[in-house]
Write an enzyme that holds these catalytic residues in place. Sequence first.
Site, short mmCIF file in Angstrom:
data_model
loop_
_atom_site.label_atom_id
_atom_site.label_comp_id
_atom_site.label_asym_id
_atom_site.label_seq_id
_atom_site.Cartn_x
_atom_site.Cartn_y
_atom_site.Cartn_z
N ASP A 9 0.90 -1.12 0.12
CA ASP A 9 0.06 0.08 -0.09
C ASP A 9 0.85 1.37 0.01
O ASP A 9 0.74 2.21 0.95
CB ASP A 9 -1.13 0.15 1.31
CG ASP A 9 -2.06 1.21 1.21
OD1 ASP A 9 -2.27 1.76 -0.02
OD2 ASP A 9 -2.43 1.54 2.27
N CYS A 10 1.98 1.52 -0.92
CA CYS A 10 2.77 2.19 -0.96
C CYS A 10 2.88 2.96 -2.42
O CYS A 10 2.30 2.41 -3.38
CB CYS A 10 4.09 1.60 -0.56
SG CYS A 10 5.48 2.69 -0.87
N GLY A 11 3.32 4.06 -2.45
CA GLY A 11 3.35 4.97 -3.66
C GLY A 11 4.20 4.06 -4.74
O GLY A 11 4.36 4.06 -6.11
N THR A 30 4.57 0.96 -4.51
CA THR A 30 4.17 -0.74 -4.87
C THR A 30 3.86 -1.06 -6.30
O THR A 30 4.52 -2.34 -6.88
CB THR A 30 2.65 -0.58 -4.27
OG1 THR A 30 2.73 -0.19 -2.99
CG2 THR A 30 2.19 -2.21 -4.54
#
Length: 160
Positions: free
Chosen positions: A36-38, A40
């Site tokens: 859930d990361c930029g 990803t």
Amino acid sequence: MDNNIYQFSAKSNLGESVELASYQGKVMLIVNTASDCGFTPQYQGLQTLYQDHQAQGLEILAFPCNQFKQQESGSDEEIKQFCDLRFNIKFPLFSKIDVNGDNAHPLFNYLKTQAPGLLGSEGIKWNFTKFLINREGLVIKRYAPSTKPEDIESDIKKLL
């Protein structure tokens, strides 16, 4: 103790102990990941690198970590499902670990001392920090989270 990464082991996503010595003779890219990361979407670039270079001896080892804004809050099973559904990754996925602090995985403590970050800092700053390992198990380079997998390809090819 040998001064390479073969001295370490880690738990796979399925809970089995994996000796890193089983990757001896391979070029490795070790990455702390999050769902859930930029960054990803880099899973896709990692999978492309793996597809393109696995036959020449590249292994990519993904270590999910929840230490950065809780961007990897799922269970090992949920993380695997996410990676399979969203990115269809084929490279090894390990059990969720800490990369910084008192409970940091020994492998990541080693990686950080072998390839410090900006201005010599050892701490990992964010998800998708990448470490390139040569066929002798030595840490060659550390890459920032913002470095896209495709931007590492030329370095990987030199080691293959």
